[in-house]
Design a protein around this motif. Structure first.
Motif, PDB file in Angstrom:
ATOM      1  N   TRP A   1       0.818  -1.217   0.000  1.00  0.00           N
ATOM      2  CA  TRP A   1       0.000   0.000   0.000  1.00  0.00           C
ATOM      3  C   TRP A   1       0.850   1.264   0.000  1.00  0.00           C
ATOM      4  O   TRP A   1       0.348   2.362  -0.212  1.00  0.00           O
ATOM      5  N   ASN A   2       2.119   1.120   0.284  1.00  0.00           N
ATOM      6  CA  ASN A   2       3.024   2.262   0.324  1.00  0.00           C
ATOM      7  C   ASN A   2       3.376   2.681  -1.113  1.00  0.00           C
ATOM      8  O   ASN A   2       3.784   1.849  -1.930  1.00  0.00           O
ATOM      9  N   ASP A   3       3.222   3.985  -1.415  1.00  0.00           N
ATOM     10  CA  ASP A   3       3.420   4.452  -2.791  1.00  0.00           C
ATOM     11  C   ASP A   3       4.855   4.255  -3.273  1.00  0.00           C
ATOM     12  O   ASP A   3       5.092   3.909  -4.425  1.00  0.00           O
ATOM     13  N   GLN A   4       5.804   4.508  -2.366  1.00  0.00           N
ATOM     14  CA  GLN A   4       7.209   4.340  -2.782  1.00  0.00           C
ATOM     15  C   GLN A   4       7.522   2.876  -3.055  1.00  0.00           C
ATOM     16  O   GLN A   4       8.272   2.551  -3.976  1.00  0.00           O
ATOM     17  N   ALA A   5       6.932   2.013  -2.240  1.00  0.00           N
ATOM     18  CA  ALA A   5       7.131   0.575  -2.455  1.00  0.00           C
ATOM     19  C   ALA A   5       6.565   0.182  -3.812  1.00  0.00           C
ATOM     20  O   ALA A   5       7.203  -0.537  -4.593  1.00  0.00           O
ATOM     21  N   PHE A   6       5.383   0.691  -4.108  1.00  0.00           N
ATOM     22  CA  PHE A   6       4.721   0.363  -5.379  1.00  0.00           C
ATOM     23  C   PHE A   6       5.603   0.784  -6.568  1.00  0.00           C
ATOM     24  O   PHE A   6       5.792   0.011  -7.517  1.00  0.00           O
ATOM     25  N   LEU A   7       6.149   2.006  -6.481  1.00  0.00           N
ATOM     26  CA  LEU A   7       7.001   2.483  -7.589  1.00  0.00           C
ATOM     27  C   LEU A   7       8.263   1.628  -7.710  1.00  0.00           C
ATOM     28  O   LEU A   7       8.719   1.329  -8.811  1.00  0.00           O
ATOM     29  N   LEU A   8       8.801   1.229  -6.554  1.00  0.00           N
ATOM     30  CA  LEU A   8      10.006   0.392  -6.568  1.00  0.00           C
ATOM     31  C   LEU A   8       9.699  -0.988  -7.166  1.00  0.00           C
ATOM     32  O   LEU A   8      10.491  -1.533  -7.942  1.00  0.00           O
ATOM     33  N   ILE A   9       8.542  -1.531  -6.804  1.00  0.00           N
ATOM     34  CA  ILE A   9       8.133  -2.844  -7.344  1.00  0.00           C
ATOM     35  C   ILE A   9       8.008  -2.735  -8.871  1.00  0.00           C
ATOM     36  O   ILE A   9       8.516  -3.582  -9.622  1.00  0.00           O
ATOM     37  N   LYS A  10       7.367  -1.644  -9.333  1.00  0.00           N
ATOM     38  CA  LYS A  10       7.194  -1.476 -10.789  1.00  0.00           C
ATOM     39  C   LYS A  10       8.552  -1.371 -11.488  1.00  0.00           C
ATOM     40  O   LYS A  10       8.775  -1.970 -12.536  1.00  0.00           O
ATOM     41  N   ARG A  11       9.460  -0.621 -10.826  1.00  0.00           N
ATOM     42  CA  ARG A  11      10.798  -0.470 -11.415  1.00  0.00           C
ATOM     43  C   ARG A  11      11.508  -1.817 -11.491  1.00  0.00           C
ATOM     44  O   ARG A  11      12.167  -2.136 -12.474  1.00  0.00           O
ATOM     45  N   ASN A  12      11.354  -2.607 -10.430  1.00  0.00           N
ATOM     46  CA  ASN A  12      11.996  -3.925 -10.407  1.00  0.00           C
ATOM     47  C   ASN A  12      11.415  -4.857 -11.464  1.00  0.00           C
ATOM     48  O   ASN A  12      12.154  -5.623 -12.100  1.00  0.00           O
ATOM     49  N   ILE A  13      10.105  -4.763 -11.684  1.00  0.00           N
ATOM     50  CA  ILE A  13       9.490  -5.608 -12.724  1.00  0.00           C
ATOM     51  C   ILE A  13      10.028  -5.209 -14.099  1.00  0.00           C
ATOM     52  O   ILE A  13      10.393  -6.064 -14.913  1.00  0.00           O
ATOM     53  N   GLU A  14      10.138  -3.884 -14.317  1.00  0.00           N
ATOM     54  CA  GLU A  14      10.633  -3.403 -15.625  1.00  0.00           C
ATOM     55  C   GLU A  14      12.098  -3.775 -15.838  1.00  0.00           C
ATOM     56  O   GLU A  14      12.472  -4.268 -16.894  1.00  0.00           O
ATOM     57  N   ARG A  15      12.934  -3.549 -14.811  1.00  0.00           N
ATOM     58  CA  ARG A  15      14.373  -3.836 -14.947  1.00  0.00           C
ATOM     59  C   ARG A  15      14.601  -5.316 -15.297  1.00  0.00           C
ATOM     60  O   ARG A  15      15.476  -5.658 -16.063  1.00  0.00           O
ATOM     61  N   SER A  16      13.801  -6.206 -14.674  1.00  0.00           N
ATOM     62  CA  SER A  16      14.012  -7.641 -14.899  1.00  0.00           C
ATOM     63  C   SER A  16      13.196  -8.152 -16.079  1.00  0.00           C
ATOM     64  O   SER A  16      13.190  -9.362 -16.341  1.00  0.00           O
ATOM     65  N   LYS A  17      12.472  -7.239 -16.747  1.00  0.00           N
ATOM     66  CA  LYS A  17      11.669  -7.586 -17.941  1.00  0.00           C
ATOM     67  C   LYS A  17      10.743  -8.774 -17.653  1.00  0.00           C
ATOM     68  O   LYS A  17      10.705  -9.750 -18.406  1.00  0.00           O
ATOM     69  N   LEU A  18      10.039  -8.675 -16.544  1.00  0.00           N
ATOM     70  CA  LEU A  18       9.178  -9.803 -16.141  1.00  0.00           C
ATOM     71  C   LEU A  18       7.789  -9.653 -16.751  1.00  0.00           C
ATOM     72  O   LEU A  18       7.142  -8.625 -16.583  1.00  0.00           O
ATOM     73  N   LYS A  19       7.366 -10.696 -17.438  1.00  0.00           N
ATOM     74  CA  LYS A  19       6.045 -10.658 -18.096  1.00  0.00           C
ATOM     75  C   LYS A  19       4.957 -11.244 -17.200  1.00  0.00           C
ATOM     76  O   LYS A  19       3.770 -11.077 -17.452  1.00  0.00           O
ATOM     77  N   ASN A  20       5.387 -11.979 -16.155  1.00  0.00           N
ATOM     78  CA  ASN A  20       4.418 -12.704 -15.327  1.00  0.00           C
ATOM     79  C   ASN A  20       4.224 -12.050 -13.962  1.00  0.00           C
ATOM     80  O   ASN A  20       3.780 -12.697 -13.021  1.00  0.00           O
ATOM     81  N   ALA A  21       4.589 -10.759 -13.836  1.00  0.00           N
ATOM     82  CA  ALA A  21       4.441 -10.078 -12.539  1.00  0.00           C
ATOM     83  C   ALA A  21       3.592  -8.819 -12.695  1.00  0.00           C
ATOM     84  O   ALA A  21       3.725  -8.093 -13.683  1.00  0.00           O
ATOM     85  N   ILE A  22       2.720  -8.587 -11.717  1.00  0.00           N
ATOM     86  CA  ILE A  22       1.824  -7.425 -11.741  1.00  0.00           C
ATOM     87  C   ILE A  22       2.037  -6.650 -10.436  1.00  0.00           C
ATOM     88  O   ILE A  22       1.970  -7.246  -9.349  1.00  0.00           O
TER      89      ILE A  22
END
Ligand SMILES: C[S@@+](CC[C@H](N)C(=O)[O-])C[C@H]1O[C@@H](n2cnc3c(N)ncnc32)[C@H](O)[C@@H]1O
Length: 372
Positions: free
Chosen positions: A94-115
């Motif tokens: 629920w933390n906004d900074q965590a959410f942005l970090l999670i999104k960045r991590n998904i993009e950096r690792s080019k993960l297609k199976n993570a939301i």
């Protein structure tokens, strides 16, 4: 995202971006705080990787995983990167900074199976269903168990950590009573009792919805409790589980003195682990790149050893002070009890602990023999 410094860490074979210098921070996990990465929980995450892989291997359908309290997203990102076969993982904080970090991590690792998700976990659980729900809070998981039990698919797994050990172990009995509706017992047995209070709480929450529990793997280590519980839909499963949920008298716990006599629990008195699952999970250790493999091997070996043993245990030092005798070596106690035809195994709860079907009189006899 604010301009905090980030660094890249590696767990398993996954690289993850986390905020720097947050390793020692403790906090309530409010919506505004920086998400933190706790390296000391790597073993906890490594084990979740192999349990999740075991679940994928044992199911015939595509699974939906949820890392419900994700912070940096390290666990969910690792699921997406390290697990084989088809599945999707939602990674929520629920933390906004965590959410942005999670999104960045998904993009950096080019993960297609993570939301990435940015919701109150209880809201997310009320609106969706999952096959595996990971609840890894600061403190107690009790605030999420009701919604997790409703959200989980039949035969899915709820995995949760509890770090409120002072409550579960009886340092703060009133806190335990409020959170878990249970009476703890502060003694050498407190870690097993705490684990059984946590499982009992999940059993009770599940039973409300006509669901039963089947613990796959449960343990205490490094100052936290962790359980992986399969949830099975149906009144008969719920009834069978509730039969194993009971108060006990402290006299039933080995070596408690009469002065301490009180009611303890209610507790889960069924198995803490499922034997075939444990065996399969341990073999999966060899298939993954894990930094904590050796420690996990030791832990899983002990869990396998105690899997069929009855609840509760003795310790050689506890017996020595209770009987006012010197403590024989563990090996001697094992050998002598086995010679008398009893089963005796080690337990992960204590390095001097053992579980046995031997009556106390037979154990006393071994101590006496060794003290003459
Ligand atoms: C202990 S941290 C999670 C650590 C993470 N699982 C890991 O392995 O590094 C707990 C996280 O839960 C989040 N949190 C607390 N309450 C929440 C709620 N009701 N809904 C969603 N996130 C929540 C906090 O923002 C915090 O990032």
């Amino acid at each position: 995202m604010k301009t905090q410094k980030t660094e890249i860490i590696k767990e398993g074979n996954t690289e993850i971006l986390v905020f720097k210098n947050k390793a020692s921070k403790k906090g309530p996990g409010s919506k505004d705080e920086e998400p933190f990465y706790n390296p000391s929980m790597e073993l906890n995450r490594d084990l979740s990787i192999i349990v999740a892989q075991w679940l994928i291997n044992s199911c015939k359908k595509d699974l939906h995983f949820l890392d419900g309290l994700a912070a940096s997203g390290v666990r969910g990102i690792r699921f997406a990167n390290e697990l084989d076969d088809d599945f999707v993982v939602s990674i929520n904080d629920w933390n906004d900074q965590a959410f942005l970090l999670i999104k960045r991590n998904i993009e950096r690792s080019k993960l297609k199976n993570a939301i990435a998700c940015n919701q109150n976990l209880n809201v997310l659980l009320s609106e969706n269903k999952y096959d595996y729900i990971d609840i890894d809070p600061f403190g107690s998981p009790v605030y999420f168990i009701d919604s997790a039990v409703r959200s989980i698919y039949n035969n899915g797994i709820i995995a949760c950590t509890a770090t409120d050990t002072a409550a579960l172990c009886g340092v703060y009995p009133k806190v335990c009573a409020r959170r878990y509706c249970a009476q703890p017992f502060h003694s050498y047995m407190m870690h097993e009792l705490g684990l059984r209070i946590l499982l009992g709480f999940i059993c009770r929450e599940a039973a409300k919805y006509d669901k039963g529990i089947e613990p796959i793997l449960s343990y205490y280590t490094d100052h936290y409790f962790r359980v992986y519980v399969k949830i099975r839909r149906g009144k008969s499963y719920a009834n069978k589980s509730i039969e194993k949920f009971s108060l006990i008298n402290s006299k039933e716990i080995a070596l408690s003195s009469n002065n301490d006599e009180c009611q303890v629990g209610p507790l889960w008195l069924g198995n803490l682990h499922k034997k075939p699952a444990l065996e399969e999970i341990r073999t999966l250790l060899f298939e993954k790149e894990l930094n904590t493999k050796n420690s996990l091997w030791k832990l899983l070996s002990l869990l396998e050893e105690e899997v069929d043993a009855p609840p509760f245990f003795y310790t050689t030092d506890g017996l020595a002070s209770y009987l006012k005798m010197a403590s024989p070596k563990m090996e001697t106690v094992f050998e002598k009890l086995q010679q008398k035809g009893h089963t005796v195994v080690r337990t992960h709860f204590s390095s001097t602990g053992f579980k046995t079907d031997a009556p106390l009189d037979d154990i006393k006899e071994v101590f006496k023999e060794e003290n003459t």
